[in-house]
Design a protein around this motif. Structure first.
Motif, PDB file in Angstrom:
ATOM      1  N   GLU A  49       0.699  14.888 -37.612  1.00  0.00           N
ATOM      2  CA  GLU A  49      -0.088  14.566 -38.804  1.00  0.00           C
ATOM      3  C   GLU A  49       0.602  14.998 -40.095  1.00  0.00           C
ATOM      4  OE1 GLU A  49      -3.433  13.220 -38.477  1.00  0.00           O
ATOM      5  OE2 GLU A  49      -2.769  12.956 -36.396  1.00  0.00           O
ATOM      6  N   LEU A  50       1.721  15.702 -40.016  1.00  0.00           N
ATOM      7  CA  LEU A  50       2.274  16.362 -41.187  1.00  0.00           C
ATOM      8  C   LEU A  50       2.564  15.409 -42.340  1.00  0.00           C
ATOM      9  CD1 LEU A  50       4.613  19.059 -39.613  1.00  0.00           C
ATOM     10  CD2 LEU A  50       2.732  19.481 -41.198  1.00  0.00           C
ATOM     11  N   LEU A  51       3.375  14.384 -42.099  1.00  0.00           N
ATOM     12  CA  LEU A  51       3.671  13.475 -43.198  1.00  0.00           C
ATOM     13  C   LEU A  51       2.448  12.647 -43.557  1.00  0.00           C
ATOM     14  CD1 LEU A  51       5.638  12.275 -45.220  1.00  0.00           C
ATOM     15  CD2 LEU A  51       6.347  10.628 -43.457  1.00  0.00           C
ATOM     16  N   TYR A  52       1.679  12.213 -42.583  1.00  0.00           N
ATOM     17  CA  TYR A  52       0.495  11.391 -42.814  1.00  0.00           C
ATOM     18  C   TYR A  52      -0.469  12.064 -43.792  1.00  0.00           C
ATOM     19  CZ  TYR A  52      -3.887   8.944 -41.627  1.00  0.00           C
ATOM     20  OH  TYR A  52      -5.079   8.251 -41.677  1.00  0.00           O
ATOM     21  N   ARG A  53      -0.675  13.377 -43.652  1.00  0.00           N
ATOM     22  CA  ARG A  53      -1.628  14.103 -44.490  1.00  0.00           C
ATOM     23  C   ARG A  53      -0.945  14.915 -45.604  1.00  0.00           C
ATOM     24  NH1 ARG A  53      -6.747  14.916 -41.184  1.00  0.00           N
ATOM     25  NH2 ARG A  53      -6.348  13.816 -39.233  1.00  0.00           N
ATOM     26  N   PHE A  54       0.378  14.818 -45.692  1.00  0.00           N
ATOM     27  CA  PHE A  54       1.125  15.725 -46.557  1.00  0.00           C
ATOM     28  C   PHE A  54       0.706  15.632 -48.014  1.00  0.00           C
ATOM     29  CE2 PHE A  54       4.721  16.856 -49.274  1.00  0.00           C
ATOM     30  CZ  PHE A  54       5.034  18.116 -48.796  1.00  0.00           C
ATOM     31  N   PHE A  55       0.658  14.439 -48.565  1.00  0.00           N
ATOM     32  CA  PHE A  55       0.397  14.306 -49.999  1.00  0.00           C
ATOM     33  C   PHE A  55      -1.068  14.574 -50.351  1.00  0.00           C
ATOM     34  CE2 PHE A  55       4.235  11.778 -49.218  1.00  0.00           C
ATOM     35  CZ  PHE A  55       5.094  12.442 -50.078  1.00  0.00           C
ATOM     36  N   GLU A  56      -1.927  14.589 -49.337  1.00  0.00           N
ATOM     37  CA  GLU A  56      -3.298  15.043 -49.551  1.00  0.00           C
ATOM     38  C   GLU A  56      -3.326  16.567 -49.654  1.00  0.00           C
ATOM     39  OE1 GLU A  56      -7.238  14.517 -50.335  1.00  0.00           O
ATOM     40  OE2 GLU A  56      -5.761  12.906 -50.023  1.00  0.00           O
ATOM     41  N   ALA A  57      -2.519  17.217 -48.820  1.00  0.00           N
ATOM     42  CA  ALA A  57      -2.477  18.680 -48.820  1.00  0.00           C
ATOM     43  C   ALA A  57      -1.642  19.232 -49.967  1.00  0.00           C
ATOM     44  CB  ALA A  57      -1.904  19.181 -47.492  1.00  0.00           C
ATOM     45  N   VAL A  58      -0.605  18.482 -50.375  1.00  0.00           N
ATOM     46  CA  VAL A  58       0.365  18.987 -51.342  1.00  0.00           C
ATOM     47  C   VAL A  58       0.608  17.935 -52.420  1.00  0.00           C
ATOM     48  CG1 VAL A  58       2.576  20.191 -51.564  1.00  0.00           C
ATOM     49  CG2 VAL A  58       1.450  20.094 -49.339  1.00  0.00           C
ATOM     50  N   PRO A  59      -0.319  17.754 -53.332  1.00  0.00           N
ATOM     51  CA  PRO A  59      -0.130  16.722 -54.353  1.00  0.00           C
ATOM     52  C   PRO A  59       0.916  17.074 -55.408  1.00  0.00           C
ATOM     53  CG  PRO A  59      -2.173  17.929 -54.731  1.00  0.00           C
ATOM     54  CD  PRO A  59      -1.636  18.396 -53.414  1.00  0.00           C
ATOM     55  N   ASP A  60       1.214  18.360 -55.567  1.00  0.00           N
ATOM     56  CA  ASP A  60       2.159  18.799 -56.604  1.00  0.00           C
ATOM     57  C   ASP A  60       3.556  18.954 -56.008  1.00  0.00           C
ATOM     58  OD1 ASP A  60       3.609  20.050 -58.596  1.00  0.00           O
ATOM     59  OD2 ASP A  60       2.052  21.506 -59.086  1.00  0.00           O
ATOM     60  N   PRO A  61       4.554  18.229 -56.526  1.00  0.00           N
ATOM     61  CA  PRO A  61       5.909  18.332 -55.956  1.00  0.00           C
ATOM     62  C   PRO A  61       6.556  19.691 -56.176  1.00  0.00           C
ATOM     63  CG  PRO A  61       5.915  16.969 -57.934  1.00  0.00           C
ATOM     64  CD  PRO A  61       4.485  17.225 -57.594  1.00  0.00           C
ATOM     65  N   LYS A  62       5.980  20.533 -57.034  1.00  0.00           N
ATOM     66  CA  LYS A  62       6.566  21.859 -57.282  1.00  0.00           C
ATOM     67  C   LYS A  62       6.061  22.905 -56.285  1.00  0.00           C
ATOM     68  CE  LYS A  62       5.197  22.028 -61.594  1.00  0.00           C
ATOM     69  NZ  LYS A  62       4.678  20.659 -61.775  1.00  0.00           N
ATOM     70  N   VAL A 121      -6.409  20.164 -42.925  1.00  0.00           N
ATOM     71  CA  VAL A 121      -6.033  19.244 -43.993  1.00  0.00           C
ATOM     72  C   VAL A 121      -6.806  17.947 -43.792  1.00  0.00           C
ATOM     73  CG1 VAL A 121      -4.153  17.941 -45.041  1.00  0.00           C
ATOM     74  CG2 VAL A 121      -3.749  20.273 -44.223  1.00  0.00           C
ATOM     75  N   ALA A 122      -7.385  17.440 -44.854  1.00  0.00           N
ATOM     76  CA  ALA A 122      -8.256  16.261 -44.759  1.00  0.00           C
ATOM     77  C   ALA A 122      -7.450  14.989 -44.526  1.00  0.00           C
ATOM     78  CB  ALA A 122      -9.067  16.120 -46.050  1.00  0.00           C
ATOM     79  N   GLN A 123      -8.155  13.937 -44.120  1.00  0.00           N
ATOM     80  CA  GLN A 123      -7.556  12.607 -44.057  1.00  0.00           C
ATOM     81  C   GLN A 123      -7.051  12.232 -45.445  1.00  0.00           C
ATOM     82  OE1 GLN A 123      -7.118  10.191 -41.742  1.00  0.00           O
ATOM     83  NE2 GLN A 123      -8.201  10.984 -39.957  1.00  0.00           N
ATOM     84  N   PRO A 124      -5.936  11.521 -45.534  1.00  0.00           N
ATOM     85  CA  PRO A 124      -5.368  11.224 -46.852  1.00  0.00           C
ATOM     86  C   PRO A 124      -6.176  10.184 -47.622  1.00  0.00           C
ATOM     87  CG  PRO A 124      -4.114  10.112 -45.147  1.00  0.00           C
ATOM     88  CD  PRO A 124      -5.093  11.003 -44.438  1.00  0.00           C
ATOM     89  N   SER A 125      -6.155  10.335 -48.931  1.00  0.00           N
ATOM     90  CA  SER A 125      -6.695   9.289 -49.791  1.00  0.00           C
ATOM     91  C   SER A 125      -5.809   8.052 -49.683  1.00  0.00           C
ATOM     92  CB  SER A 125      -6.719   9.767 -51.243  1.00  0.00           C
ATOM     93  OG  SER A 125      -5.387   9.948 -51.708  1.00  0.00           O
ATOM     94  N   SER A 126      -6.282   6.946 -50.237  1.00  0.00           N
ATOM     95  CA  SER A 126      -5.497   5.710 -50.184  1.00  0.00           C
ATOM     96  C   SER A 126      -4.138   5.899 -50.839  1.00  0.00           C
ATOM     97  CB  SER A 126      -6.269   4.576 -50.872  1.00  0.00           C
ATOM     98  OG  SER A 126      -5.491   3.401 -50.897  1.00  0.00           O
ATOM     99  N   GLU A 127      -4.121   6.570 -51.993  1.00  0.00           N
ATOM    100  CA  GLU A 127      -2.853   6.776 -52.695  1.00  0.00           C
ATOM    101  C   GLU A 127      -1.911   7.668 -51.907  1.00  0.00           C
ATOM    102  OE1 GLU A 127      -1.208   8.612 -56.954  1.00  0.00           O
ATOM    103  OE2 GLU A 127      -3.365   8.560 -56.509  1.00  0.00           O
ATOM    104  N   ALA A 128      -2.450   8.777 -51.355  1.00  0.00           N
ATOM    105  CA  ALA A 128      -1.622   9.687 -50.570  1.00  0.00           C
ATOM    106  C   ALA A 128      -1.104   9.001 -49.308  1.00  0.00           C
ATOM    107  CB  ALA A 128      -2.428  10.928 -50.202  1.00  0.00           C
ATOM    108  N   TYR A 129      -1.931   8.196 -48.684  1.00  0.00           N
ATOM    109  CA  TYR A 129      -1.515   7.472 -47.485  1.00  0.00           C
ATOM    110  C   TYR A 129      -0.399   6.477 -47.782  1.00  0.00           C
ATOM    111  CZ  TYR A 129      -1.468   3.439 -44.425  1.00  0.00           C
ATOM    112  OH  TYR A 129      -1.057   2.381 -43.659  1.00  0.00           O
ATOM    113  N   GLN A 130      -0.542   5.688 -48.850  1.00  0.00           N
ATOM    114  CA  GLN A 130       0.463   4.688 -49.179  1.00  0.00           C
ATOM    115  C   GLN A 130       1.818   5.339 -49.439  1.00  0.00           C
ATOM    116  OE1 GLN A 130       0.278   1.517 -48.860  1.00  0.00           O
ATOM    117  NE2 GLN A 130      -1.942   1.365 -48.472  1.00  0.00           N
ATOM    118  N   LYS A 131       1.788   6.481 -50.083  1.00  0.00           N
ATOM    119  CA  LYS A 131       3.038   7.199 -50.337  1.00  0.00           C
ATOM    120  C   LYS A 131       3.667   7.644 -49.017  1.00  0.00           C
ATOM    121  CE  LYS A 131       3.077   9.913 -53.901  1.00  0.00           C
ATOM    122  NZ  LYS A 131       2.934  11.101 -54.809  1.00  0.00           N
ATOM    123  N   ALA A 132       2.857   8.222 -48.124  1.00  0.00           N
ATOM    124  CA  ALA A 132       3.365   8.661 -46.827  1.00  0.00           C
ATOM    125  C   ALA A 132       3.917   7.485 -46.035  1.00  0.00           C
ATOM    126  CB  ALA A 132       2.254   9.359 -46.040  1.00  0.00           C
TER     127      ALA A 132
END
Length: 527
Positions: free
Chosen positions: A171-184, A238-249
């Motif tokens: 699930e790491l990449l799938y949920r990554f941008f939901e868990a970690v929205p800030d690149p820093k 870590v929650a299911q990704p939003s549409s934006e976070a999912y598309q990025k993943a």
């Protein structure tokens, strides 16, 4: 009639990528002490239970071995009785193999050895426990460092790193941008030992996420050896990704899988694979177990992606077999496949937009309860049988948690030997968690003793369902060698065992190099 095969010819199958299944038919304890690289653990007493899923094609070559326990003849006969047609005994058993190939400790060894190779090739970044602790202590608002626990949720709840959240490896990449929205944000990936931390960290680096990602070196073992405290009973996920976070993943997953050479197929191609009777085919849904339980395509078994990479041998018994992965998002199957390709498997991803064929085969049942007709006994009948002795074939870990009052624990492979020590002349009643393994071993038990032997219909689960209590006082007919105590699970492991496990993992690359049969090829994250 079983044939024989020598270790050289067995190893040639692996080197040439020809299909073959190697079964260690001892209990898991001895198996974990020493076995060939691609051997899978199938105790002789569990053959009928485990083989249909692990080895779905009846004509695939199967090799069995032990270490002098004299199980092979019995195992071969049981496998042939299920309808398998190509069964061989390994000449010289384990000792014969050890003269020409490496033997390995522990379980899930191919994946663990591969993880060490991944780190060595890619210099996967990691931080020791004390430095991670300092990072966590320094963060101000909680957004500077994120800890992602790549183990199964059940392992995470047992014990976890402070501030960690459950995000299993697949699930790491799938949920990554939901868990970690800030690149820093710095991201720390941990598991209990090394493999899932390394593979999880490298998955994110390979995919190109912009964050700094590091593994917690040596996982919760390393944390414990530094005398740092672990949390228990945590439930943060870590929650299911939003549409934006999912598309990025999805974009990141497609790019990396394309570079590795993961092939995506449609339902028509899958139909052709199913029709190919000369290849073994595994259909695996790599999504979270809860998603799988809610809805999944017919014919696919659940193998969560992170666990599949960590323990491929628990789902796929035939080295050289063909694997097709399924998800509903185009991220998790691609990332899982990218690792299986490097592990030497022929693997494909089913395009999630393609209709799944409705004619996929369901799991085959090779053993039927009619084989033991007339031998079942109900709970009421058990209670009315004077002098009955209950013998439990559950795993010892399940037995000690609770069993039918008065029941004795017996090792399945040694059931015939140890039943002869049961005192009394009343009937012997076999049980197991659901009654299946008890029924499957009825003939061996009856051939061993002159007393009447029956099995409890529905097993211990039926006893509990009827409202009867269990007890925890142990009675051992057999030594409990059926379960290997993993030094990286639970909270009661001795320090020397944890350190010994780490020392063993560090040596796996040398064993792989000396063995020469792995067929691994690690992709570098940079060119």
């Amino acid at each position: 009639m079983a044939k024989s095969i020598n270790a050289h010819n067995l190893r040639q199958h692996w080197i040439n990528k020809h299909e073959i299944a190697l079964l260690d038919i001892r209990e898991e304890g001895p198996y974990a002490q020493s076995h060939p690289l691609f051997a899978i653990s199938v105790p002789v007493s569990e053959i009928e239970k485990k083989l249909p899923a692990l080895i779905p094609r009846l004509s695939v070559p199967i090799v069995v071995y032990d270490s002098g326990e004299n199980y092979t003849e019995r195992a071969a006969a049981r496998i042939l009785a299920l309808g398998y047609r190509d069964v061989s005994v390994l000449e010289g058993g384990l000792a014969g193999y050890a003269r020409v190939g490496e033997v390995y400790r522990d379980v899930n060894v191919p994946s663990k050895a591969f993880g060490e190779l991944v780190e060595a090739i890619n210099h996967t970044p990691s931080l020791p426990a004390q430095q991670v602790r300092e990072l966590l202590d320094r963060q101000g608002n909680g957004d500077d460092v994120v800890v992602l626990d790549a183990r199964r949720f059940e392992e995470y709840t047992t014990m976890s790193i402070p501030h960690g959240r459950s995000c299993p490896g697949g699930e790491l990449l799938y949920r990554f941008f939901e868990a970690v929205p800030d690149p820093k944000t710095t991201v720390v990936v941990n598991c209990a030992g090394r493999t899932r931390s390394i593979v999880g960290t490298q998955s994110l680096i390979n995919s190109g996420v912009p964050n700094k990602v590091v593994a917690l070196r040596n996982g919760t073992i390393g944390w414990t050896l530094e005398s740092l405290e672990l949390d228990t009973n945590r439930t943060e996920r870590v929650a299911q990704p939003s549409s934006e976070a999912y598309q990025k993943a999805r974009r990141y997953a497609e790019a990396w899988a394309g570079r590795v050479g993961v092939e995506v197929i449609d339902g028509e191609q899958l139909g052709r694979f199913v029709a190919d009777k000369n290849r073994t085919l595994y259909l695996l849904d790599v999504r979270d177990p809860e998603e799988y339980a809610a809805n999944h395509p017919r014919g696919f078994d659940n193998a969560p992606g992170g666990q599949l990479v960590q323990a491929t041998d628990e789902w796929v018994g035939v080295r050289g077999g063909r694997i097709v992965l399924y998800d509903t998002d185009g991220v998790r199957a691609r990332m899982t496949a990218s690792w299986l390709v490097q592990l030497g498997w022929e693997v494909y991803v089913l395009d999630e937009r393609s209709p799944v064929p409705t004619s996929l085969p369901t799991k085959r049942t090779l053993w039927h309860s009619s084989n033991s007709a007339g031998a079942a006994i109900t709970i009421d009948e058990l209670q009315s049988r004077a002098g009955a002795t209950v013998v439990d074939l559950a795993r010892s870990t399940a037995y000690v948690k609770g069993h039918i009052p008065g029941a004795w624990f017996a090792s399945g492979p040694e059931l015939a030997r140890d039943l002869r020590t049961v005192v009394g002349d009343g009937p012997i009643v076999l049980t197991s968690p659901d009654g299946d393994v008890a029924a499957m071993n009825l003939d061996d038990a009856r051939n061993a003793v002159s007393r009447e032997v029956l099995y409890l219909s529905g097993g211990t689960a039926a006893w509990v369902a009827a409202g009867y209590p269990l007890e925890t006082e142990s009675r051992w007919l057999s030594q409990p060698i059926d379960v290997y105590k993993r030094p990286y699970e639970g909270t009661s492991n001795a320090r020397k065992d944890m350190q010994g496990y780490l020392d063993w993992e560090y040596g796996l690359i040398a064993q792989l190099a000396n063995d020469g049969v792995a067929g691994f090829h690690v992709m570098r994250d940079t060119v």
